[in-house]
Write an enzyme that holds these catalytic residues in place. Sequence first.
Site, PDB file in Angstrom:
ATOM      1  N   TYR A  43      -4.995  13.544 -41.527  1.00 34.56           N
ATOM      2  CA  TYR A  43      -5.492  12.278 -42.075  1.00 34.56           C
ATOM      3  C   TYR A  43      -6.944  12.401 -42.545  1.00 34.56           C
ATOM      4  O   TYR A  43      -7.783  11.546 -42.238  1.00 34.56           O
ATOM      5  CB  TYR A  43      -5.344  11.151 -41.026  1.00 34.56           C
ATOM      6  CG  TYR A  43      -3.935  10.596 -41.000  1.00 34.56           C
ATOM      7  CD1 TYR A  43      -3.521   9.706 -41.982  1.00 34.56           C
ATOM      8  CD2 TYR A  43      -3.015  10.989 -40.033  1.00 34.56           C
ATOM      9  CE1 TYR A  43      -2.219   9.206 -42.004  1.00 34.56           C
ATOM     10  CE2 TYR A  43      -1.719  10.501 -40.049  1.00 34.56           C
ATOM     11  CZ  TYR A  43      -1.324   9.602 -41.028  1.00 34.56           C
ATOM     12  OH  TYR A  43      -0.050   9.122 -41.047  1.00 34.56           O
ATOM     13  N   TYR A  53       4.581   1.434 -37.563  1.00 37.03           N
ATOM     14  CA  TYR A  53       4.314   2.863 -37.788  1.00 37.03           C
ATOM     15  C   TYR A  53       4.969   3.627 -36.649  1.00 37.03           C
ATOM     16  O   TYR A  53       4.694   3.383 -35.479  1.00 37.03           O
ATOM     17  CB  TYR A  53       2.800   3.136 -37.801  1.00 37.03           C
ATOM     18  CG  TYR A  53       2.502   4.626 -37.827  1.00 37.03           C
ATOM     19  CD1 TYR A  53       2.461   5.327 -39.033  1.00 37.03           C
ATOM     20  CD2 TYR A  53       2.309   5.343 -36.648  1.00 37.03           C
ATOM     21  CE1 TYR A  53       2.219   6.694 -39.058  1.00 37.03           C
ATOM     22  CE2 TYR A  53       2.068   6.710 -36.657  1.00 37.03           C
ATOM     23  CZ  TYR A  53       2.025   7.374 -37.872  1.00 37.03           C
ATOM     24  OH  TYR A  53       1.799   8.727 -37.888  1.00 37.03           O
ATOM     25  N   ASP A  94       9.792   1.737 -29.330  1.00 34.71           N
ATOM     26  CA  ASP A  94       8.866   2.848 -29.548  1.00 34.71           C
ATOM     27  C   ASP A  94       7.602   2.539 -28.755  1.00 34.71           C
ATOM     28  O   ASP A  94       6.722   1.807 -29.210  1.00 34.71           O
ATOM     29  CB  ASP A  94       8.570   2.979 -31.052  1.00 34.71           C
ATOM     30  CG  ASP A  94       7.539   4.060 -31.335  1.00 34.71           C
ATOM     31  OD1 ASP A  94       6.982   4.624 -30.369  1.00 34.71           O
ATOM     32  OD2 ASP A  94       7.273   4.328 -32.518  1.00 34.71           O
ATOM     33  N   LYS A 146       2.168  10.509 -26.204  1.00 37.07           N
ATOM     34  CA  LYS A 146       0.740  10.197 -26.010  1.00 37.07           C
ATOM     35  C   LYS A 146       0.327  10.206 -24.535  1.00 37.07           C
ATOM     36  O   LYS A 146      -0.012  11.243 -23.995  1.00 37.07           O
ATOM     37  CB  LYS A 146       0.394   8.872 -26.683  1.00 37.07           C
ATOM     38  CG  LYS A 146       0.507   8.969 -28.224  1.00 37.07           C
ATOM     39  CD  LYS A 146      -0.207   7.829 -28.890  1.00 37.07           C
ATOM     40  CE  LYS A 146      -0.026   7.805 -30.381  1.00 37.07           C
ATOM     41  NZ  LYS A 146      -0.999   8.546 -31.137  1.00 37.07           N
TER      42      LYS A 146
HETATM   43  C1  LIG Z   1       4.066   3.747 -32.100  1.00 33.72           C
HETATM   44  C2  LIG Z   1       3.963   5.173 -32.536  1.00 33.72           C
HETATM   45  N1  LIG Z   1       5.079   5.891 -32.703  1.00 33.72           N
HETATM   46  C3  LIG Z   1       5.039   7.181 -33.083  1.00 33.72           C
HETATM   47  C4  LIG Z   1       3.841   7.806 -33.330  1.00 33.72           C
HETATM   48  C5  LIG Z   1       3.805   9.236 -33.763  1.00 33.72           C
HETATM   49  O1  LIG Z   1       3.291  10.039 -32.752  1.00 33.72           O
HETATM   50  P1  LIG Z   1       2.734  11.494 -33.081  1.00 33.72           P
HETATM   51  O2  LIG Z   1       1.464  11.301 -33.830  1.00 33.72           O
HETATM   52  O3  LIG Z   1       2.526  12.106 -31.740  1.00 33.72           O
HETATM   53  O4  LIG Z   1       3.775  12.198 -33.873  1.00 33.72           O
HETATM   54  C6  LIG Z   1       2.656   7.091 -33.171  1.00 33.72           C
HETATM   55  C7  LIG Z   1       1.359   7.724 -33.458  1.00 33.72           C
HETATM   56  O5  LIG Z   1       0.324   7.121 -33.509  1.00 33.72           O
HETATM   57  C8  LIG Z   1       2.714   5.739 -32.772  1.00 33.72           C
HETATM   58  O6  LIG Z   1       1.615   4.999 -32.619  1.00 33.72           O
END
Ligand SMILES: Cc1ncc(COP(=O)(O)O)c(C=O)c1O
Length: 437
Positions: free
Chosen positions: A16, A144, A248, A277
């Site tokens: 990014y 996202y 998610d 995370k």
């Molecule tokens: C809600 C959510 N799902 C999926 C992802 C993707 O995770 P990664 O960056 O570890 O691929 C993120 C990343 O910020 C996220 O905030």
Amino acid sequence: MKSLHQQDKDLIWHPYTQHLVEPEPILIERAKGASLFTSEGNEVLDLISSWWTTTHGHSHEKLNQAIINQAEKLDHVMFAGFSHPPAIKLATELITVLPKNLKKVFFSDNGSTAVEVAIKIALQYWKNRGYSTKNKLVALDGGYHGDTVGAMSVSKGSGFFNSYKDYLFSIEVIPFPETWIQDDERLEKEAISLSYFMKLIEEKKQNLCAIIIEPLLQGAGGMRVCSIEYVRKLSQIAKENDILLIFDEVAVGFGRLGEMFACNKSACEPDIICLSKGLTAGYLPMAATVCTDEIYNNFLSQKIHKTLLHGHTFTANPLACAVAHKSLKLFQEEQTLKKIAHIEKKHVDFSQVLLKTNSIFKLRQVGSVLAFDIQSKKNNYKNNLSEKLRFLFLSQGFNIRPIGSSIYLMPPYCISDKELDRTYDVIFKTITSLPTI
Ligand SMILES: Cc1ncc(COP(=O)(O)O)c(C=O)c1O
């Protein structure tokens, strides 16, 4: 000998990052607690937990030790045809803290893959049951879910993926009823969103496979909040209509919103949950997609095509499992949820101060997250406002990375009152002098 900065510039493509215009990255040499330390010895307070990963704090002695202990026993082993104690211990602990309907853990390595796996499980679940046309995914506008193709496809309206939009698969999108403190129109927005979902069901129920949501908080889409009641109603509608419910919780899991998971807070039982995370306390890349026995059982067959043919080389890496397991134990040993409740109380007090200024709007506060939008008097100034603010905060030793015109805090749970007060102070001074920046 070239400087490290020069070597970085010569060799590395950062995520990014528009390398033509961005200044050189800050070299971080070490980290402790809520702080990062640059190669020049300057301290930067990590107020967004290094992309929302760090939970108990950087370089926590017990977490460090868990990795060292594990490295001395088993570094890595492939996970098809093999298993190992750290993975089993972690899965056992995860199942204990997750809603009781979630029983089977599929490991992978990052948030996007956790989502990819959830999507593939959902699609194949219906196919395995003989409902091949139940293949349409539903998502909330502005969500996202990651940067891989499946995850991008369900991330409509986040604005990140315009270059790839022709290559993504089509989904159904319903409006996100974004809300904030002192919002008079919440119920109206929720009713619109839910009736949109109901209409979709009326028209296309036979095709709807699953709905994927970021429960309570859309992260990268701008730290946008929706209410617990809304998440509950949406979940109930999905359940009543044979649409799999995917939460998610990559960003919000592991205490961010005040309880261990957003599904606890909203009293929902998703069919599938995506975690990453905070799973390893921010130490190592790892993810888990956890589903019900009902889903898992529909993949059991003598026929190979009913198998979930998916896997990653580093699935269930033992070092990552060991640190993730220790992290879950720390939640109990250090009474981490109490620390989060304390951060929340501090945020609530600061919110009162913010509300008295004319400088902000759309104030949001959930658990350890505080977010608000900037009221800038100069319209044309907004375009690069987030970048300007990011560097302004950084120059004063604060890692705060606004998304568009939204400033937010999501600190590690070890942050002290003093560190939070320093942060509130710099934010207050910055936003109240905005037009002159
Ligand atoms: C809600 C959510 N799902 C999926 C992802 C993707 O995770 P990664 O960056 O570890 O691929 C993120 C990343 O910020 C996220 O905030």
